[in-house]
Scaffold this active site. Structure first.
Site, short mmCIF file in Angstrom:
data_model
loop_
_atom_site.label_atom_id
_atom_site.label_comp_id
_atom_site.label_asym_id
_atom_site.label_seq_id
_atom_site.Cartn_x
_atom_site.Cartn_y
_atom_site.Cartn_z
N LYS A 101 1.24 -0.88 0.09
CA LYS A 101 -0.18 0.15 -0.04
C LYS A 101 0.54 1.16 -0.03
O LYS A 101 1.98 0.85 0.84
CB LYS A 101 -0.86 -0.34 1.20
CG LYS A 101 -1.86 0.89 1.38
CD LYS A 101 -2.76 1.01 2.52
CE LYS A 101 -4.26 1.74 2.69
NZ LYS A 101 -4.76 2.05 4.09
N SER A 178 -9.31 2.77 2.80
CA SER A 178 -9.11 2.43 1.87
C SER A 178 -7.88 2.02 1.19
O SER A 178 -6.92 2.60 0.38
CB SER A 178 -8.56 4.13 3.08
OG SER A 178 -7.19 3.28 4.02
N SER A 202 -10.26 -0.10 7.05
CA SER A 202 -9.53 -0.41 5.70
C SER A 202 -8.73 -1.20 5.30
O SER A 202 -8.02 -1.69 4.34
CB SER A 202 -8.87 1.19 5.38
OG SER A 202 -9.20 2.49 5.86
#
Length: 512
Positions: A101, A178, A202
């Site tokens: 990420k 997210s 998330s």
């Protein structure tokens, strides 16, 4: 063609077929077995995952899950092949390809948190978790897309990469946020798993939307060092995987104390020596699970999600669990009403993080980020609201009130679990299916913001089935006491093995 030629061609075709199988729904254990058996090389394995990214990220299904492919991934694979030939695997994750990420620092790729304001930021170091994984032999093959600064729990869009990340089970729908890029990419078999982070949703939301497993661990078990913060009061570093066994394998590597993240001192003595030992197919036998209706019931809860959850409760019972329905947190509404003012510590945490980077950061404060105008318009109000806040954790009235609420909520949750002799609480991870991209009116359905983030206790989501004609994934969440990761892994593994709900998305089939 001679017989030998035909045999050679058939052998090459068979090898290519085997390679395609290796990179579709392949587990960490299967990768390690194939490498030890020398039926595949690290170079060939990484090349095949990169081929899938090339075929389906900006082309084909056009998932838009990847910000940047690591230009050094094949070189890293070649190095691992050389080291393997000399002395065997370098660690328990030898040549396991990973999506990272874009809020995790990596020494070989920029870290932007999805924002043009941090474009090309090279910090010169790996996040604690990334270093742990790299030392264990993993290959960071790409940076995955995210909601800018991890703000949105419902969609994955930002200013660093044009367009939305798309759900591979229905590319007209959202991934949640997210960590949507990691989840979409992992679901589509762009890597063995994806690194993610969870402040309110998330890890678990994107996992549920993409038929994945996602563990939000106990606060203090895994370091956030080197991860761009949203709120250090709730941020958790972790991963999304396709199986519970892979979640256990990843946790084994990344859990542990980090001086750069003082909260991990609380985890001292709580890291299990062998999380894989918890993975028992009969792990639900005799378990007591409480249905936490307060987590998901409401006027907008989707009827199909409720039907899938009801079926999941039947599956839990069939696997040997005793389901107590309902179990309630006493005086929850009163607790929430008495929570006082809010605590917006994003500015405080981000400024502290950027100051620590010095000249390596292109912007040094939230104020500089706002003045740069290099961010997605959808987050402007949130950025400006954070800049207007002077909250200081542990000092501001709102922050003190929030912290007191969390103490009270922890006590209330433990009381409910103790009074009912529960191993875990259960509820749907989301009350609604993934909504259409651009739809801001349909209920989101996020059930993740309150219980695990506000207590610091762990929760895991595992696939429980599909809605909308068997097309859109839904997740079952198990929520437990502090440091009960092994218990949650045991329960989730037993459910997974009894049901096998996950299947790969049709939009990203095996490569020919």
């Amino acid at each position: 063609m001679t017989g030998a030629g035909r045999a050679g061609k058939a052998g090459r075709a068979g090898a290519a077929l085997a390679l395609a199988v290796v990179t579709l729904e392949t587990t960490i254990a299967q990768i390690e077995t194939a490498l030890r058996a020398r039926t595949i090389t690290c170079h060939a394995l990484v090349a095949q995952y990169l081929a899938r990214i090339d075929a389906y990220d900006k082309k084909g299904a056009a998932l838009n899950a990847i910000v940047l492919v690591n230009a050094g991934a094949l070189e890293a694979a070649d190095d691992l092949d050389r080291r393997f030939a000399q002395s065997g695997p370098v660690g328990p994750l030898h040549c396991v390809p990973i999506l990272v990420k874009d809020n995790y620092e990596t020494i070989d790729m920029p870290t932007t948190a999805g924002s043009l304001s941090l474009k090309d930021m090279m910090t010169g170091q790996d996040a604690f978790v990334v270093k742990r994984l790299r030392d264990a032999g993993a290959v960071m093959i790409a940076k995955s897309n995210m909601a800018e600064f991890a703000f949105s729990p419902v969609e994955t869009v930002n200013s660093i990469l044009p367009g939305y990340t798309r759900n591979p089970y229905d590319t007209s729908r959202v991934t949640a946020g997210s960590s949507g890029g990691s989840a979409a990419g992992t679901a589509a078999n762009f890597a063995a798993f994806g690194l993610a982070s969870d402040t309110g949703d998330s890890i678990r939301g994107p996992a549920a939307h993409q038929a994945l497993v996602g563990l939000r661990s106990t606060m203090g078990l895994v370091s956030r060092g080197g991860v761009v913060p949203l709120s250090m009061a709730a941020d958790i570093a972790g991963a999304v995987t396709r199986t519970v066994a892979d979640t256990a394998a990843v946790l084994q590597v990344i859990a542990g104390e980090d001086p750069a993240d003082p909260v991990t001192a609380d985890g001292r003595g709580h890291v299990d020596a062998n999380y894989a030992a918890a993975l028992r197919a009969d792990g639900l036998r005799g378990a007591r699970l409480g249905v936490l209706r307060q987590a998901y019931e409401g006027p907008t809860t989707d009827a199909e999600v409720l039907d899938v959850f009801k079926a999941a409760l039947g599956e839990l019972r069939a696997a040997g669990a005793e389901v107590i329905d309902p179990v309630a947190i006493e005086s929850l509404d009163a607790l929430r009403r008495g929570g006082g003012g809010g605590c917006n510590q994003f500015k405080y945490d981000l400024n502290h993080y950027l100051a620590g980077l010095g000249d390596k950061a292109p912007r040094h404060t939230l104020d500089e980020i706002i003045k740069s105008r290099r961010f997605h318009p959808s987050i402007q109000t949130r950025l400006e609201g954070a800049q207007a806040s002077d909250d200081v954790p542990g000092e501001s009235a709102g922050c003190k009130s929030r912290d007191e609420f969390r103490v009270q909520l922890r006590a209330a949750v433990l009381k409910a679990m103790d009074d009912n002799h529960l191993d875990a609480l259960v509820y749907p991870t989301w009350s609604n299916p993934p909504r259409l991209i651009g739809d801001l009116n349909t209920p989101g359905g996020d059930n993740n913001q309150l219980f695990s983030p506000s207590t610091g206790f762990p929760a895991i989501t595992v696939p429980m089935g599909y809605t909308r004609g068997g097309t859109l994934p839904a997740g079952l969440q198990l929520f437990g006491r502090a440091w009960s990761e092994s218990t949650l892994l045991r329960l989730a593994y037993a459910y997974e093995q009894a049901t096998h709900h996950r299947h790969p998305p049709a939009s990203t089939p095996p490569l020919r």
